[in-house]
Design an enzyme around this catalytic site. Sequence first.
Site, mmCIF file in Angstrom:
data_model
loop_
_atom_site.group_PDB
_atom_site.id
_atom_site.type_symbol
_atom_site.label_atom_id
_atom_site.label_comp_id
_atom_site.label_asym_id
_atom_site.label_seq_id
_atom_site.Cartn_x
_atom_site.Cartn_y
_atom_site.Cartn_z
ATOM 1 C CB CYS A 125 -0.969 -0.055 1.167
ATOM 2 S SG CYS A 125 -2.309 1.161 1.089
ATOM 3 C CG ASP A 183 -5.553 -1.506 -5.606
ATOM 4 O OD1 ASP A 183 -6.364 -0.699 -5.109
ATOM 5 O OD2 ASP A 183 -4.367 -1.594 -5.228
ATOM 6 C CG HIS A 214 -5.597 -1.710 -1.804
ATOM 7 N ND1 HIS A 214 -4.486 -1.245 -2.468
ATOM 8 C CD2 HIS A 214 -5.506 -1.234 -0.536
ATOM 9 C CE1 HIS A 214 -3.756 -0.525 -1.642
ATOM 10 N NE2 HIS A 214 -4.352 -0.500 -0.458
#
Length: 245
Positions: A125, A183, A214
């Site tokens: 991330c 994502d 994600h």
Amino acid sequence: MITTTEIHDIKTATGLMRTTLYRPDTKGQFATIIFYSEIFQQTAPIARSAAILAGHGFVVLVPEVFHELNPIGTVLAYDEAGKDKGNADKWAKPLEHHDSDTCALVDFARAQSFCNDKVGAMGVCIGGHLAYRTALNPDISGAFCLYPTDIHSNTLPCQEGNDSLSRTGDIKGELVMVFGKQDPHVSKEGRKLIYQKLEQVNANFTWQEVNAQHAFMRDEGERYDAALALQMYLQAVAFFHRVLN
């Protein structure tokens, strides 16, 4: 390998940075991986990821990425309040402060008797972005970046022209870029922008787009994909054994 865990408060240009160190519980010198967390800092899934890497023969450093903005030891929950606080921290910390954190981490690693002089980076991330950003440092031999956010959008605070995408040509180490096709944080257009920039500057990189959402590495929550996570750990271990030797 059996591993051991230590806590270190590292001096940086912007204050003390609590860093958890994982390493093989045996004599010898090992390469270092700086492992960057999500906005929530060192949660249980991040700790487990770091331990997995350390168990394959690496010293793994997990810094508190927003140490200037929180009391030492802060871990945010995977809930709306935690997400809101983590995002606020993300928008508040300039990339230049992350750069000085990197310098402190590299210096710390190289001062340890159980570390050799090789250092790489990995993250998920925003941590994927920070791993990419860390590769601007010439002391970083390689970075494994999992679904890195905000590279394509230039939305993190920084001095003009110092955003990570614009600085891509300064990366000398090898990159692995991994994105989930489902994502929502990095669109197809965003991925294409990053890929084109890497091609433009003739970067040394590997590119993967997988069928995942994600945070598919996080072993808590409904987006976790255990098979893909295992695949990524194996690839990361092989990558670091190669570039950090």
